[in-house]
Design an enzyme around this catalytic site. Structure first.
Site, PDB file in Angstrom:
ATOM      1  N   ARG A  60      -3.657  -0.910  -6.045  1.00 20.69           N
ATOM      2  CA  ARG A  60      -4.950  -0.363  -6.349  1.00 20.69           C
ATOM      3  C   ARG A  60      -5.014   0.416  -7.573  1.00 20.69           C
ATOM      4  O   ARG A  60      -4.246   1.077  -7.971  1.00 20.69           O
ATOM      5  CB  ARG A  60      -5.664   0.196  -5.099  1.00 20.69           C
ATOM      6  CG  ARG A  60      -5.913  -0.741  -4.138  1.00 20.69           C
ATOM      7  CD  ARG A  60      -6.660  -0.051  -3.027  1.00 20.69           C
ATOM      8  NE  ARG A  60      -6.024   1.167  -2.761  1.00 20.69           N
ATOM      9  CZ  ARG A  60      -6.216   2.282  -2.913  1.00 20.69           C
ATOM     10  NH1 ARG A  60      -7.439   2.628  -3.679  1.00 20.69           N
ATOM     11  NH2 ARG A  60      -5.791   3.369  -2.524  1.00 20.69           N
ATOM     12  N   LYS A 201     -10.135  -3.973   0.296  1.00 22.61           N
ATOM     13  CA  LYS A 201     -10.343  -2.438   0.143  1.00 22.61           C
ATOM     14  C   LYS A 201     -11.803  -2.344  -0.438  1.00 22.61           C
ATOM     15  O   LYS A 201     -12.586  -1.417  -0.003  1.00 22.61           O
ATOM     16  CB  LYS A 201      -9.532  -1.469  -0.564  1.00 22.61           C
ATOM     17  CG  LYS A 201      -8.314  -1.154   0.265  1.00 22.61           C
ATOM     18  CD  LYS A 201      -8.626  -0.371   1.499  1.00 22.61           C
ATOM     19  CE  LYS A 201      -7.395   0.310   2.144  1.00 22.61           C
ATOM     20  NZ  LYS A 201      -6.209  -0.033   2.427  1.00 22.61           N
ATOM     21  N   HIS A 221      -9.908   4.876   8.583  1.00 21.76           N
ATOM     22  CA  HIS A 221      -8.980   4.176   7.635  1.00 21.76           C
ATOM     23  C   HIS A 221      -7.762   4.432   8.713  1.00 21.76           C
ATOM     24  O   HIS A 221      -6.955   5.666   8.715  1.00 21.76           O
ATOM     25  CB  HIS A 221      -8.689   4.884   6.571  1.00 21.76           C
ATOM     26  CG  HIS A 221      -7.523   4.226   5.703  1.00 21.76           C
ATOM     27  ND1 HIS A 221      -6.403   5.102   4.852  1.00 21.76           N
ATOM     28  CD2 HIS A 221      -7.267   3.002   5.569  1.00 21.76           C
ATOM     29  CE1 HIS A 221      -5.698   4.120   4.215  1.00 21.76           C
ATOM     30  NE2 HIS A 221      -6.154   2.882   4.479  1.00 21.76           N
ATOM     31  N   SER A 239      -1.800   5.987   2.463  1.00 21.41           N
ATOM     32  CA  SER A 239      -0.826   4.832   2.050  1.00 21.41           C
ATOM     33  C   SER A 239       0.452   5.140   2.359  1.00 21.41           C
ATOM     34  O   SER A 239       0.880   6.206   1.944  1.00 21.41           O
ATOM     35  CB  SER A 239      -1.075   4.265   0.845  1.00 21.41           C
ATOM     36  OG  SER A 239      -0.312   3.247   0.670  1.00 21.41           O
ATOM     37  N   LYS A 243       0.744   3.536   9.301  1.00 18.88           N
ATOM     38  CA  LYS A 243      -0.109   3.014  10.153  1.00 18.88           C
ATOM     39  C   LYS A 243       0.224   1.517  10.555  1.00 18.88           C
ATOM     40  O   LYS A 243       0.144   1.261  11.799  1.00 18.88           O
ATOM     41  CB  LYS A 243      -1.389   2.791   9.432  1.00 18.88           C
ATOM     42  CG  LYS A 243      -1.954   4.211   9.027  1.00 18.88           C
ATOM     43  CD  LYS A 243      -3.644   4.081   8.260  1.00 18.88           C
ATOM     44  CE  LYS A 243      -3.593   3.050   7.042  1.00 18.88           C
ATOM     45  NZ  LYS A 243      -2.747   3.842   6.030  1.00 18.88           N
ATOM     46  N   THR A 244       0.622   0.805   9.666  1.00 22.60           N
ATOM     47  CA  THR A 244       1.079  -0.698   9.881  1.00 22.60           C
ATOM     48  C   THR A 244       2.383  -0.735  10.656  1.00 22.60           C
ATOM     49  O   THR A 244       2.288  -1.236  11.694  1.00 22.60           O
ATOM     50  CB  THR A 244       1.209  -1.548   8.540  1.00 22.60           C
ATOM     51  OG1 THR A 244      -0.078  -1.472   8.015  1.00 22.60           O
ATOM     52  CG2 THR A 244       1.532  -2.797   8.899  1.00 22.60           C
ATOM     53  N   ASP A 258      -5.173  -1.410   9.882  1.00 25.35           N
ATOM     54  CA  ASP A 258      -5.834  -0.517   8.570  1.00 25.35           C
ATOM     55  C   ASP A 258      -7.267  -0.202   8.774  1.00 25.35           C
ATOM     56  O   ASP A 258      -7.671   0.860   7.974  1.00 25.35           O
ATOM     57  CB  ASP A 258      -5.699  -1.297   7.501  1.00 25.35           C
ATOM     58  CG  ASP A 258      -5.653  -0.535   6.205  1.00 25.35           C
ATOM     59  OD1 ASP A 258      -4.880   0.380   6.042  1.00 25.35           O
ATOM     60  OD2 ASP A 258      -6.416  -0.973   5.449  1.00 25.35           O
ATOM     61  N   ARG A 323       4.621  -6.406  -0.612  1.00 21.90           N
ATOM     62  CA  ARG A 323       3.632  -6.218   0.480  1.00 21.90           C
ATOM     63  C   ARG A 323       3.722  -7.733   0.879  1.00 21.90           C
ATOM     64  O   ARG A 323       4.338  -8.729   0.532  1.00 21.90           O
ATOM     65  CB  ARG A 323       2.297  -6.110   0.238  1.00 21.90           C
ATOM     66  CG  ARG A 323       1.822  -4.783  -0.527  1.00 21.90           C
ATOM     67  CD  ARG A 323       1.147  -4.044   0.804  1.00 21.90           C
ATOM     68  NE  ARG A 323       0.830  -2.702   0.314  1.00 21.90           N
ATOM     69  CZ  ARG A 323       0.204  -1.615   1.361  1.00 21.90           C
ATOM     70  NH1 ARG A 323      -0.022  -2.142   2.431  1.00 21.90           N
ATOM     71  NH2 ARG A 323       0.085  -0.739   0.797  1.00 21.90           N
TER      72      ARG A 323
HETATM   73  P1  ATP Z   1      -1.189   1.364   3.682  1.00 22.65           P
HETATM   74  O1  ATP Z   1      -2.727   2.196   3.754  1.00 22.65           O
HETATM   75  O2  ATP Z   1      -0.663   1.302   2.355  1.00 22.65           O
HETATM   76  O3  ATP Z   1      -1.189  -0.032   4.329  1.00 22.65           O
HETATM   77  P2  ATP Z   1       0.397   2.328   5.864  1.00 22.65           P
HETATM   78  O4  ATP Z   1       0.133   3.696   6.510  1.00 22.65           O
HETATM   79  O5  ATP Z   1       0.288   1.054   6.520  1.00 22.65           O
HETATM   80  O6  ATP Z   1       0.126   2.190   4.261  1.00 22.65           O
HETATM   81  P3  ATP Z   1       3.137   1.385   6.115  1.00 22.65           P
HETATM   82  O7  ATP Z   1       2.962   0.044   5.651  1.00 22.65           O
HETATM   83  O8  ATP Z   1       3.305   1.492   7.819  1.00 22.65           O
HETATM   84  O9  ATP Z   1       2.286   2.480   5.914  1.00 22.65           O
HETATM   85  O10 ATP Z   1       4.189   1.997   5.531  1.00 22.65           O
HETATM   86  C1  ATP Z   1       5.237   2.814   6.130  1.00 22.65           C
HETATM   87  C2  ATP Z   1       6.511   2.876   5.322  1.00 22.65           C
HETATM   88  O11 ATP Z   1       7.454   3.627   5.555  1.00 22.65           O
HETATM   89  C3  ATP Z   1       7.129   1.495   5.873  1.00 22.65           C
HETATM   90  O12 ATP Z   1       7.909   0.958   4.664  1.00 22.65           O
HETATM   91  C4  ATP Z   1       8.480   1.946   6.724  1.00 22.65           C
HETATM   92  O13 ATP Z   1       9.443   1.249   6.910  1.00 22.65           O
HETATM   93  C5  ATP Z   1       8.764   3.460   6.215  1.00 22.65           C
HETATM   94  N1  ATP Z   1       9.356   4.263   6.949  1.00 22.65           N
HETATM   95  C6  ATP Z   1      10.190   5.061   6.968  1.00 22.65           C
HETATM   96  N2  ATP Z   1      10.606   5.906   8.121  1.00 22.65           N
HETATM   97  C7  ATP Z   1       9.478   5.940   8.560  1.00 22.65           C
HETATM   98  C8  ATP Z   1       8.872   6.653   9.790  1.00 22.65           C
HETATM   99  N3  ATP Z   1       9.749   7.525  10.429  1.00 22.65           N
HETATM  100  N4  ATP Z   1       7.686   6.461  10.286  1.00 22.65           N
HETATM  101  C9  ATP Z   1       6.985   5.457   9.823  1.00 22.65           C
HETATM  102  N5  ATP Z   1       7.218   4.705   8.732  1.00 22.65           N
HETATM  103  C10 ATP Z   1       8.574   4.877   8.295  1.00 22.65           C
HETATM  104 MN    MN Z   2      -0.845  -0.645   6.305  1.00 20.90          MN
END
Ligand code: ATP
Ligand code: MN
Length: 532
Positions: A60, A201, A221, A239, A243-244, A258, A323
């Site tokens: 973004r 978004k 969020h 980000s 979360k995911t 999300d 992604r």
């Molecule tokens: P967005 O808002 O951009 O979608 P998000 O909060 O959903 O972000 P994730 O897509 O879950 O974030 O990304 C977390 C990244 O960090 C993943 O690539 C995951 O493999 C990595 N990672 C490494 N160690 C950890 C951990 N201890 N806990 C969570 N994620 C981890």
């Molecule tokens: Mn996510």
């Protein structure tokens, strides 16, 4: 839920000013998959999913996100660097140019909706220049039934023209790309960028205004899932904080990854119908749910393939922010419809690149409010243009770029709801341990998962806690399936003095950032901040 609704209906786009377009209305996922390949805009990978390159933008662009200052937004939006005002007349002029650009082209139109709770349903029409962007909208929004498509009337319109370049000097934009929300006209106008995240978004930001202002519902969020006993958990975080990743838990049904709303009827509902996961270093072994969701129907973005069309998830040569989008039913264990009860546990996820914050701590109500308003993480490279090294970042409500109102508006609603629902709130550091970025390493995913499971199963209710000397956070002394020595960050550093110095530095950053909110915070919230 219908998975592949498509329609033989033909529609005209003249009413939007798009003339003589060849309109592809409501194509199926398979058709869009084929169209993308036929147009040489994507390749089918060995996993069955297509992959596309989103072009110049692989994340973004928050500096190019505008809100039209009109009778609806003028007095309510928190104007500034995040919510940048745009003149109504400039919007009209730019809109005319965009629809002119889209005229006489092949155009993909999708009717969809947001909000899984029918009382909040928001009909959306998405108009795309490219088939894969339309497929993204199909994956990410909710899908109307055939009956709902009959007589479908959109409330919001998304016009998405990645190939249109604005001229900043005449169009009022900062540069050639833009994402502009117009609340009077209910249009999200996106141009000059092919990054699909702008589409989802855009609608998220619209809902983050509409729901609290008109529907008394808190938009969040966060991701959400529900356990066997119907206990909902939500995971806030910026980000890359997890979360995911962490909401995809085989033992719990996924509500969404999300964007959610927390209603006054004690429910939490997903805004979306799909997930948008980071795939950097993705492995089947560590993240099987997400890995298995990558099949036909999913769209990979900006990944690199080998000669056999296998995805190399470690290759970040296009971007760190690789992604995949997929409809939520690509995950095995999901809640249908995507609605849960009031949460019992709330997790604030942070990826602290300084290795200071404990991997899990339990927050008091004052600490919860303080940390929600602070919204701390270290921005890890990727989702935003221009960020390639981790930078400390405070983003109120764990999502300031998407929040049109003043952060305290959301914080007040959350505090009230947390009190009424009597939730446990946990701060989880999914970031660094054993030292800062460069020296230490990322907390092992399996430990983070074990800490969350322990919290959810009540296994941290009876353990002893000690207080972090600088942040005042309650750190459990033991946690099932987690080595005790990772629970207190100072124990993981080689040099305790270095740790204390770094912790003091981070504490100062928190205090400095919070100064802008202290006028709104009561004593309880102020006491929730660092104690030293
Ligand atoms: P967005 O808002 O951009 O979608 P998000 O909060 O959903 O972000 P994730 O897509 O879950 O974030 O990304 C977390 C990244 O960090 C993943 O690539 C995951 O493999 C990595 N990672 C490494 N160690 C950890 C951990 N201890 N806990 C969570 N994620 C981890
Ligand atoms: Mn996510």
């Amino acid at each position: 839920m219908t998975n592949n609704t498509f329609s033989t209906k033909t529609i005209s786009l003249n009413q939007y000013g798009i003339k003589d377009a060849k309109v592809h209305y409501q194509l199926s996922s398979d058709q869009l998959h084929e169209e993308t390949i036929n147009k040489k805009q994507g390749i089918e990978t060995s996993l069955g999913a297509i992959t596309v390159n989103t072009g110049e933008f692989t994340g973004r662009s928050p500096k190019d996100r505008f809100i039209v200052k009109d009778s609806i937004t003028e007095d309510k939006v928190w104007w500034g660097d995040i919510n940048i005002p745009f003149e109504p007349a400039a919007f009209d002029a730019l809109y005319d140019k965009v629809v002119d650009y889209l005229s006489e082209k092949e155009i993909y139109v999708r009717d969809a909706y947001a909000c899984a709770d029918k009382n909040y349903k928001l009909n959306i029409r998405v108009i795309n220049e490219y088939p894969w962007s339309n497929m993204f909208a199909y994956n990410m929004f909710l899908r109307p039934t055939e009956a709902e498509l009959d007589g479908f009337e959109e409330e919001w319109l998304v016009v998405n023209a990645p190939g249109f370049m604005a001229n900043p000097e005449v169009d009022g934009t900062r540069q050639h790309n833009f994402a502009i929300l117009n609340f009077e006209k209910k249009i999200a106008l996106i141009g000059g960028t092919g990054y699909t995240g702008e589409i989802k978004k855009g609608i998220f930001s619209a809902l983050n205004f509409v729901l609290p202002v008109f529907k008394n519902t808190l938009p969040m969020h966060c991701s959400a899932n529900v356990g066997k006993d119907g206990d909902t958990a939500i995971f806030f975080g910026l980000s890359g904080t997890g979360k995911t990743t962490l909401s995809a838990d085989p033992e719990r049904k996924l509500i969404g990854d999300d964007e959610h709303g927390w209603t006054n009827e004690n429910t939490v509902f997903n805004f979306e119908g799909g997930c948008y996961a980071k795939v950097i270093d993705l492995s089947e072994d560590k993240e099987p749910e997400i890995y298995h969701a990558i099949k036909k129907g999913a769209i990979l973005e900006n990944v690199v393939l080998d000669e056999n069309k296998n995805v190399d998830f470690a290759d970040t040569s296009i971007t760190q922010n690789t992604r995949v989008s997929y409809p939520i039913y690509h995950i095995d264990n999901i809640q249908v419809p995507s609605i849960g009860k009031n949460p019992k546990n709330i997790f604030f996820l942070t990826a602290d690149a300084f290795g200071v914050l404990p991997p899990i701590s339990k927050l008091t109500p004052g600490q919860a409010a303080y940390h929600f308003i602070s919204g701390y993480t270290a921005k890890v490279a990727g989702t935003e243009a221009g960020i390639t090294e981790p930078v400390p970042s405070f983003s109120a409500c764990f999502g300031a770029p998407f929040m049109p109102l003043h952060p305290t508006k959301y914080a007040e609603m959350l505090s009230n709801k947390m009190q009424e629902a009597d939730v446990n709130v946990w701060l989880i550091n999914t970031g660094w341990t054993g030292g800062p970025y460069g020296t230490g390493s990322r907390m092992k995913l399996k430990y983070t998962r074990a800490m969350i499971t322990a919290a959810l199963e009540g296994k941290l209710n009876d353990v002893d806690f000690h207080t972090h000397p600088i942040f005042g956070l309650a750190m459990p002394k033991a946690c099932p399936n987690v080595p005790t020595e990772v629970l207190n960050p100072i124990d993981t550093w080689e040099n305790a003095a270095n740790y204390n110095a770094k912790a003091a530095e981070l504490s100062n950053s928190f205090k400095k950032n919070f100064a802008q909110f202290s006028a709104y915070a009561n004593e309880e919230i102020m006491n929730g901040g660092p104690i030293n």
